[in-house]
Design a protein around this motif. Sequence first.
Motif, PDB file in Angstrom:
ATOM      1  N   PHE A  71       0.826  -1.209   0.000  1.00  0.00           N
ATOM      2  CA  PHE A  71       0.000   0.000   0.000  1.00  0.00           C
ATOM      3  C   PHE A  71       0.861   1.260   0.000  1.00  0.00           C
ATOM      4  O   PHE A  71       0.655   2.176  -0.809  1.00  0.00           O
ATOM      5  N   LEU A  72       1.851   1.319   0.894  1.00  0.00           N
ATOM      6  CA  LEU A  72       2.665   2.528   1.007  1.00  0.00           C
ATOM      7  C   LEU A  72       3.574   2.715  -0.201  1.00  0.00           C
ATOM      8  O   LEU A  72       3.870   3.853  -0.580  1.00  0.00           O
ATOM      9  N   ARG A  73       4.012   1.619  -0.829  1.00  0.00           N
ATOM     10  CA  ARG A  73       4.787   1.769  -2.064  1.00  0.00           C
ATOM     11  C   ARG A  73       3.939   2.471  -3.122  1.00  0.00           C
ATOM     12  O   ARG A  73       4.406   3.399  -3.799  1.00  0.00           O
ATOM     13  N   ALA A  74       2.681   2.054  -3.255  1.00  0.00           N
ATOM     14  CA  ALA A  74       1.811   2.652  -4.269  1.00  0.00           C
ATOM     15  C   ALA A  74       1.556   4.125  -3.994  1.00  0.00           C
ATOM     16  O   ALA A  74       1.560   4.952  -4.915  1.00  0.00           O
ATOM     17  N   VAL A  75       1.339   4.470  -2.731  1.00  0.00           N
ATOM     18  CA  VAL A  75       1.084   5.870  -2.390  1.00  0.00           C
ATOM     19  C   VAL A  75       2.333   6.716  -2.627  1.00  0.00           C
ATOM     20  O   VAL A  75       2.270   7.793  -3.245  1.00  0.00           O
ATOM     21  N   LEU A  76       3.475   6.252  -2.154  1.00  0.00           N
ATOM     22  CA  LEU A  76       4.695   7.050  -2.250  1.00  0.00           C
ATOM     23  C   LEU A  76       5.175   7.229  -3.680  1.00  0.00           C
ATOM     24  O   LEU A  76       5.734   8.281  -4.026  1.00  0.00           O
ATOM     25  N   ARG A  77       4.958   6.247  -4.523  1.00  0.00           N
ATOM     26  CA  ARG A  77       5.472   6.411  -5.886  1.00  0.00           C
ATOM     27  C   ARG A  77       4.550   7.270  -6.758  1.00  0.00           C
ATOM     28  O   ARG A  77       4.919   7.636  -7.877  1.00  0.00           O
ATOM     29  N   SER A  78       3.385   7.608  -6.256  1.00  0.00           N
ATOM     30  CA  SER A  78       2.496   8.500  -6.997  1.00  0.00           C
ATOM     31  C   SER A  78       3.023   9.929  -6.927  1.00  0.00           C
ATOM     32  O   SER A  78       3.285  10.451  -5.839  1.00  0.00           O
ATOM     33  N   PRO A  79       3.149  10.619  -8.060  1.00  0.00           N
ATOM     34  CA  PRO A  79       3.596  12.022  -8.031  1.00  0.00           C
ATOM     35  C   PRO A  79       2.555  12.967  -7.448  1.00  0.00           C
ATOM     36  O   PRO A  79       2.851  14.147  -7.221  1.00  0.00           O
ATOM     37  N   VAL A  80       1.349  12.462  -7.199  1.00  0.00           N
ATOM     38  CA  VAL A  80       0.293  13.275  -6.595  1.00  0.00           C
ATOM     39  C   VAL A  80       0.199  13.000  -5.097  1.00  0.00           C
ATOM     40  O   VAL A  80       0.300  13.903  -4.266  1.00  0.00           O
ATOM     41  N   SER A  81       0.002  11.742  -4.744  1.00  0.00           N
ATOM     42  CA  SER A  81      -0.186  11.379  -3.339  1.00  0.00           C
ATOM     43  C   SER A  81       1.128  11.346  -2.565  1.00  0.00           C
ATOM     44  O   SER A  81       1.172  11.698  -1.384  1.00  0.00           O
ATOM     45  N   GLY A  82       2.209  10.900  -3.210  1.00  0.00           N
ATOM     46  CA  GLY A  82       3.489  10.732  -2.518  1.00  0.00           C
ATOM     47  C   GLY A  82       4.006  12.007  -1.876  1.00  0.00           C
ATOM     48  O   GLY A  82       4.347  12.017  -0.684  1.00  0.00           O
ATOM     49  N   PRO A  83       4.101  13.128  -2.616  1.00  0.00           N
ATOM     50  CA  PRO A  83       4.580  14.363  -1.992  1.00  0.00           C
ATOM     51  C   PRO A  83       3.688  14.828  -0.843  1.00  0.00           C
ATOM     52  O   PRO A  83       4.189  15.398   0.143  1.00  0.00           O
ATOM     53  N   HIS A  84       2.391  14.592  -0.953  1.00  0.00           N
ATOM     54  CA  HIS A  84       1.480  14.990   0.125  1.00  0.00           C
ATOM     55  C   HIS A  84       1.773  14.207   1.398  1.00  0.00           C
ATOM     56  O   HIS A  84       1.784  14.764   2.508  1.00  0.00           O
ATOM     57  N   LEU A  85       2.048  12.896   1.260  1.00  0.00           N
ATOM     58  CA  LEU A  85       2.377  12.076   2.422  1.00  0.00           C
ATOM     59  C   LEU A  85       3.723  12.485   3.018  1.00  0.00           C
ATOM     60  O   LEU A  85       3.867  12.569   4.245  1.00  0.00           O
ATOM     61  N   LEU A  86       4.711  12.746   2.178  1.00  0.00           N
ATOM     62  CA  LEU A  86       6.011  13.195   2.692  1.00  0.00           C
ATOM     63  C   LEU A  86       5.866  14.504   3.466  1.00  0.00           C
ATOM     64  O   LEU A  86       6.489  14.693   4.518  1.00  0.00           O
ATOM     65  N   ALA A  87       5.054  15.407   2.954  1.00  0.00           N
ATOM     66  CA  ALA A  87       4.840  16.675   3.644  1.00  0.00           C
ATOM     67  C   ALA A  87       4.172  16.458   4.996  1.00  0.00           C
ATOM     68  O   ALA A  87       4.519  17.116   5.992  1.00  0.00           O
ATOM     69  N   ALA A  88       3.224  15.525   5.051  1.00  0.00           N
ATOM     70  CA  ALA A  88       2.560  15.225   6.326  1.00  0.00           C
ATOM     71  C   ALA A  88       3.552  14.698   7.348  1.00  0.00           C
ATOM     72  O   ALA A  88       3.462  15.008   8.545  1.00  0.00           O
ATOM     73  N   MET A  89       4.513  13.900   6.892  1.00  0.00           N
ATOM     74  CA  MET A  89       5.495  13.324   7.808  1.00  0.00           C
ATOM     75  C   MET A  89       6.502  14.352   8.307  1.00  0.00           C
ATOM     76  O   MET A  89       7.221  14.094   9.270  1.00  0.00           O
ATOM     77  N   LEU A  90       6.572  15.511   7.675  1.00  0.00           N
ATOM     78  CA  LEU A  90       7.482  16.562   8.126  1.00  0.00           C
ATOM     79  C   LEU A  90       6.825  17.532   9.101  1.00  0.00           C
ATOM     80  O   LEU A  90       7.466  18.476   9.565  1.00  0.00           O
TER      81      LEU A  90
END
Length: 435
Positions: free
Chosen positions: A124-143
């Motif tokens: 699941f997390l591989r799919a989210v992170l490799r998306s150029p739409v969802s991935g940056p949003h998740l990285l930003a949330a983790m910061l």
Amino acid sequence: MTTAPPRPGPVLDGWQRLTDTVRQAEKTLSALPTPADRTAAQRAAADAVKNRARAERAGFLDMHADAVYDRLTDGRARELRIGELVEAAATAYPGLVPAADLLERERARPQADKEGHEIDQGIFLRAVLRSPVSGPHLLAAMLRPTDRALALLPEFRRTGVVRTTAVRLERRDGVARLTLCRDDRLNAEDDQQVDDMETAVDLALLDPEVRVGLVRGGEMSHPRYRGRRVFSAGINLKNLSSGDISLVGFLLRRELGYLHKLVRGIRTEHPAAWHTPYTEKPWVAAVDGFAIGGGAQLLLVFDHVLAASDAYLSLPAAKEGIIPGVANFRFGRYVGPRLSRQVILEGRRIRAAEPAARLLVDEVVEPEELDAAVERSLARFDGDAVLANRHMLNLADEPADAFRAYMAEFALQQALRLYGADVIDKVGRFAAGSS
């Protein structure tokens, strides 16, 4: 958290096909003995049904990862950390990732007796992170700073001291001094250490009186190193063997949380947010004794690293059988491809006194001179131009999209490694021999 059911359409159709496959897999697995007691034929049968379900999950997410993520985050209006995200996915899409109660039962088992449900989280997390739409949003949330750090911030602003189980944080002369203090276990890393380190890093970055951060190991009570400082022995292999090292809470939170914050800073609402939402500060590390595994990985995100001349560094990934975090992404940038393979694939140990160490360590001094050398280095990093140049160096050295692509694949590959037969055997033998 409650989430409305998926609307009719391709996402719902794909999810319903997936749940049918998952139910069949669960039925087969429930009829088998626990993993450690299975025959070779039973293990093959279990692997076959799990692989069918995982292929179905991967295919579903290849098509619908962004739609799933948007539903979980209200069209990316809400920021969920990875732990919150997988919990939300388990509620909204049962069978896509394991439910909390299933993971809790699994967590109570030793690593050798688990089904490997965390692999489904990795898919699941591989799919989210490799998306150029969802991935940056998740990285930003983790910061974002953690709730725990925000709750402790008033106390730290007032006293300049916060003590947690694994880290002692002190502010002195504009320096946030993070001392790793798991003195009975050589600062070996576990879920608690990750939580405490992220809290301490957040506090150092949030406090406007802090201008530079320092990370150093404290004095040990461990019999072999009593009274001596040690940086870190890396991942706690006993905890890994007993099933107490988690994919999301340790291995992924560590990389996407405090380690990434050391590089990028934290995202906050502050007066300068019009030009950057990030608050960054320079970081210095001092290595006494050794930096093994995760300890050596940590050094790769610092602006300046000092080491005592009798210290050493190693990344025993081949011995442990797991992937050494983001070291595979960062290490070659420092030492080049050949030495990177010698260290990661062959287990080469680098001593601070040898020439190769100067690719990883900025200063090597005699142990009795390390304290003074640390203070000199901290003074050099206390300058207005340091932050802007540090920001641009990190932008050039580690582009956000390249980091995200690495972390997407790491999320799955590390999950698979956690449940590899060789890893289970190695950490089991280590735990038995050190008990």
